[in-house]
Scaffold this motif. Structure first.
Motif, PDB file in Angstrom:
ATOM      1  N   ARG A 473      -9.202-123.682 -20.096  1.00 14.39           N
ATOM      2  CA  ARG A 473      -8.040-124.574 -20.273  1.00 14.39           C
ATOM      3  C   ARG A 473      -7.142-124.436 -19.041  1.00 14.39           C
ATOM      4  NH1 ARG A 473      -8.510-122.565 -26.017  1.00 14.39           N
ATOM      5  NH2 ARG A 473      -8.532-124.393 -27.379  1.00 14.39           N
ATOM      6  N   ARG A 509     -11.824-127.454 -17.755  1.00 15.09           N
ATOM      7  CA  ARG A 509     -11.264-128.678 -18.329  1.00 15.09           C
ATOM      8  C   ARG A 509     -10.045-129.072 -17.501  1.00 15.09           C
ATOM      9  NH1 ARG A 509      -9.160-128.835 -24.369  1.00 15.09           N
ATOM     10  NH2 ARG A 509      -7.443-127.636 -23.465  1.00 15.09           N
ATOM     11  N   GLY A 629     -14.272-131.083 -29.302  1.00  9.05           N
ATOM     12  CA  GLY A 629     -13.008-130.357 -29.476  1.00  9.05           C
ATOM     13  C   GLY A 629     -12.631-130.496 -30.939  1.00  9.05           C
ATOM     14  N   ASN A 631     -10.702-128.961 -32.865  1.00 10.15           N
ATOM     15  CA  ASN A 631      -9.285-128.831 -33.271  1.00 10.15           C
ATOM     16  C   ASN A 631      -8.633-130.202 -33.313  1.00 10.15           C
ATOM     17  OD1 ASN A 631      -9.813-126.133 -33.007  1.00 10.15           O
ATOM     18  ND2 ASN A 631      -8.760-125.917 -31.053  1.00 10.15           N
ATOM     19  N   ARG A 642      -2.123-130.682 -36.506  1.00  9.48           N
ATOM     20  CA  ARG A 642      -2.634-129.308 -36.414  1.00  9.48           C
ATOM     21  C   ARG A 642      -1.527-128.287 -36.197  1.00  9.48           C
ATOM     22  NH1 ARG A 642      -5.743-129.412 -30.526  1.00  9.48           N
ATOM     23  NH2 ARG A 642      -5.399-127.175 -30.469  1.00  9.48           N
TER      24      ARG A 642
HETATM   25  C1  PEP Z   1      -9.862-128.883 -29.282  1.00 10.43           C
HETATM   26  O1  PEP Z   1      -9.088-129.824 -29.445  1.00 10.43           O
HETATM   27  O2  PEP Z   1     -10.695-128.522 -30.128  1.00 10.43           O
HETATM   28  C2  PEP Z   1      -9.836-128.114 -28.034  1.00 10.43           C
HETATM   29  C3  PEP Z   1     -10.748-127.195 -27.791  1.00 10.43           C
HETATM   30  O3  PEP Z   1      -8.800-128.350 -27.181  1.00 10.43           O
HETATM   31  P1  PEP Z   1      -7.321-127.757 -27.383  1.00 10.43           P
HETATM   32  O4  PEP Z   1      -7.378-126.804 -28.533  1.00 10.43           O
HETATM   33  O5  PEP Z   1      -6.958-127.107 -26.105  1.00 10.43           O
HETATM   34  O6  PEP Z   1      -6.535-128.990 -27.675  1.00 10.43           O
END
Ligand code: PEP
Ligand code: MG
Length: 753
Positions: A473, A509, A629, A631, A642
């Motif tokens: 990241r 990323r 991703g 999350n 989230r």
């Molecule tokens: C995600 O969204 O799953 C991800 C890995 O990116 P981040 O948690 O940094 O938004």
């Protein structure tokens, strides 16, 4: 006309200081204080009301009203004029108080003859501690100078009240109200680890030791000096920032500079010094007023502005020689806060902290991710701990059970030590599998990658036995600094990462800013729905210079190696193609200028936005690889924020719809020969990872601490067997198939630690 304030506010403040230093009882000092204030303000009545448990305002001392009403007269918040002052945190100034609709008549006080009324809040840290009033028989409007003088006195009083010196006159030694009793809180364990530490409150206000100026001229000179230094420091920040990176970063810092030079703000600060306060107390006073005013307006833009002024005020205190709250943290500091951003946490640094306790945080919020990356035990959603904790308190933080024990009795500390020993045993078991391959019982090799974002993460690569970095990241590095990293800094940083990874791959990323990832030096426009707002690739495509510089740095750093770039929050294939065109342009530039460049450049897309699900064959053809991703993807699929703990856990990722969706991605990748992996938090949870393997995923990227437990699970599972089972579960209508999966694992002896 009598002098507005007999002897002027400075004389009054000096008298107050003398009284406060007396050795008499708190009640005696209060009684004296009201007498002196009344005399100096040429008022017939002066009263102090303080807030008690339950928010009631109690008459603590009075000059002019019936003394028998002291500790008897209580007003609820909003009740009477005093209640109004407390509720609005604003002065109330009336020439005919009894005629006002808010007036509540309390016969025991004997206030009938008094018509004019001035009440000001006793404010500290934006909180109302009580109300200070003066009253006169004659109908008169108190003028600005009088209001100002009373507010200054109230501020001095607030400091005394906050130090607890006055509360010994009341029932505060009741055990329930005692501030030093042990308290246990239960929240959510969001990052593993159990520790005993000492409480450090996040952003503690700089403690102003001296409120009243000995020599106002000296104070004014100190204030002017500090304001000049502040201006110069902000100018320097402006000069040193990477201005070519984006026009917006310059705008942001310039706006901040304008605030630092804001005349109104500077004048208010000087006025407070003129009124007799020390420079530090003046900063406090102006900030308190601004804070309470802005908090009440609910205006988002104003609140954003408030952050800038708060930041400026803290810097100003530092220039005045106040203590930098970060500089003298003890080694075992357990940070306690209501909420916190990831950049603020990074500011503290891993070495200074031993644990983190937050009142408001969700599992997949970035501060939780950063805490895990820092290996910092985190307990979240611990209601009410900030109000109970005091700096320096002993605290036990259990990131596994989600408990926090404040000022624990010795028995709890003993239990905790036993838990620590157990945990150490488990850590040793995990270390044993570090060098063993991640292969299922039926011989399927799983690539276990780790997530990272800072240089401090890199040693975990070897320690965890990960096959590489599946998600780096890059925004975290931007968030730790005071200003935008320049191109040479970026190159040097990425080079260090690549070198530290050795022959293991790193997936970089590109900047994923926005949402809850905000740059400390940026002034971001507040958005109603930041998760759906201007973030990640959207910013990059609107401000291509930012992305181009980052790519330029990555190309230079990768020098003759394979470079893997991952683009966040791709919503449609066109966005991916546009960003890829920028990569190609930079490659072309490097070729033309004969600059170092990678042997091969692979560009991947994050699958986080549901719309891309319907373009799977196309994106899998365009991108060299796709990383799920989870999350963000499930945040959007389930429509749950989230970062909002009230809803973040409402839907389980082990839900048939979620599993079906993953299955479909894996299926599409299989058909088009594309490469797909998953790098959200779900990859690091053994039961979830087991399901993902059953659905056909063969590359998972997670926090390094999870690699060991996940490898133990993999080595004890049969991928075909779990595949058949999970595929059946996709047809169920349960909200969650978690218990079914857990029962499956238990029956087959699959290790889930
Ligand atoms: C995600 O969204 O799953 C991800 C890995 O990116 P981040 O948690 O940094 O938004
Ligand atoms: Mg994301």
């Amino acid at each position: 006309m009598p002098p507005v304030v007999a002897g002027g506010p400075r004389v009054l403040l000096r008298r107050l200081r003398e009284i406060m230093a007396e050795r008499s009882s708190a009640q005696a000092r209060l009684d004296k204080l009201v007498g002196v204030i009344a005399a100096n303000m040429v008022a017939e009545v002066c009263s102090i009301y303080l807030r008690r448990a339950g928010k009631a305002l109690e008459l603590f001392a009075t000059e002019g009203l019936n003394r028998t009403a002291v500790h008897r007269t209580r007003l609820k918040e909003g009740e009477g004029l005093v209640g109004l002052v407390a509720e609005t945190a604003d002065p109330v100034n009336l020439s005919d108080a009894p005629a006002d609709p808010h007036f509540a008549y309390r016969p025991e006080t004997g206030e009938d003859p008094y018509r004019s009324f001035l009440g000001v809040p006793i404010l500290r840290g934006g909180q109302v501690y009580g109300v200070l009033t003066v009253q006169n028989r004659a109908q008169r409007q108190y003028d600005e100078e009088e209001v100002e003088a009373l507010q200054t006195v109230a501020m001095v009083l607030a400091e005394v009240v906050a130090q607890g010196g006055l509360y010994d006159v009341a029932e505060l030694d009741e055990p329930e109200l005692r501030a030093d009793r042990p308290r246990s809180f239960s929240g959510e364990g969001l990052s593993e680890g159990v520790v005993v530490g000492r409480v450090v409150l996040h952003e503690p206000r700089v403690k102003v030791e001296r409120m009243i100026a000995d020599d106002p001229q000296i104070e004014m000179a100190r204030m002017n000096g500090a304001l000049n230094e502040l201006g110069a420091a902000v100018d320097e920040m402006l000069d040193s920032s990477e201005l070519d990176l984006s026009g917006e970063s310059r705008e942001v810092i310039e706006a901040y500079r304008l605030f630092a030079l804001d005349r109104g703000w500077r004048e208010k600060l000087r006025d407070a010094v003129t009124a007799g306060l020390t420079a530090e107390a003046a900063v406090e006073r102006v900030q308190d007023e601004m804070r309470s005013r802005v908090m009440r307006t609910g205006d988002h833009l104003l609140r954003e502005r408030l952050h800038d002024f708060e930041d400026l005020a803290r810097r100003l205190q530092r220039h005045l020689g106040g203590v930098d709250p970060l500089s003298d943290l003890p080694k075992d500091s357990a940070l306690v806060a209501r909420a916190m951003g990831p950049a603020e946490l990074l500011d503290y640094g891993r070495d200074r902290l031993t644990a983190l306790v937050l009142e408001d945080v969700a599992t997949t919020s970035h501060v939780a991710i950063v805490a895990r990356a820092m290996g910092l035990p985190l307990v979240g959603n611990v209601e009410g701990i900030v109000d109970s904790a005091r700096a320096g308190d002993l605290i036990v933080v259990d990131g596994e059970t989600g408990e926090a024990h404040l000022r624990p009795p010795p028995e709890i500390v003993t239990v905790f030590h036993a838990r620590r020993a157990l945990r150490a045993q488990r850590v040793a078991q995990i270390a044993e599998v570090r060098d063993l391959p991640a292969v299922t019982k039926d011989g399927v090799v799983i690539r276990l990658m780790m997530n990272a974002g800072l240089l401090i993460d890199m040693p975990h690569l070897r320690e965890s036995g990960a096959d590489g970095i599946g998600l780096f990241r890059t925004e975290l590095q931007f968030m730790v600094g005071e200003s935008m990293p320049r191109l040479p800094d970026q190159i040097a940083f990425y080079r260090k990462i690549i070198e530290a990874a050795g022959d293991k791959p790193v997936v970089f990323r590109t900047l994923d800013l926005g949402g809850d990832k905000i740059l400390p030096y940026g002034r971001w426009e507040r958005e109603e729905n930041p998760a759906l707002g201007w973030r990640a690739i959207r910013i990059a495509l609107d401000r291509p210079a930012l992305l181009r510089y980052q790519i330029r740095a990555l190309l230079a750093a990768a020098d003759d190696r394979v470079l893997r770039i991952l683009l966040p929050m791709i919503t449609h294939v066109g966005e991916f193609n546009d960003a890829r065109a920028l990569v190609d342009r930079e490659l072309e530039r490097a070729r033309l200028l004969a600059l170092p460049q990678p042997r091969q450049t692979l560009v991947g897309a994050m699958l986080e936005v549901p719309a891309l699900m319907f373009m799977l064959p196309q994106i899998l053809r365009s991108a060299d690889f796709v990383s799920i991703g989870s999350n963000d993807l499930f945040q959007f699929v389930f429509a749950v924020d989230r970062t909002n703990p009230r809803v973040a856990k409402r839907y389980d990722t082990l839900n048939p719809a979620a599993l079906t969706l993953i299955r479909q991605i894996v299926h599409s990748a299989g058909e088009s020969g594309g490469e797909v992996s998953l790098c959200g938090e779900m990859a690091g949870k053994p039961l979830e990872a087991m399901a993902l393997i059953g659905l056909g995923l063969r590359t998972l990227s997670m926090q390094p601490a999870n690699i060991g437990p996940i490898k133990m699970m993999i080595r004890s599972v049969d991928s075909r067997e779990v595949g058949e089972f999970v595929n059946k579960l996709c047809n169920r209508t349960d909200h969650s198939v978690r218990t079914r999966l857990a029962a499956f694992a238990a029956e087959r002896g699959i290790v889930l630690k």
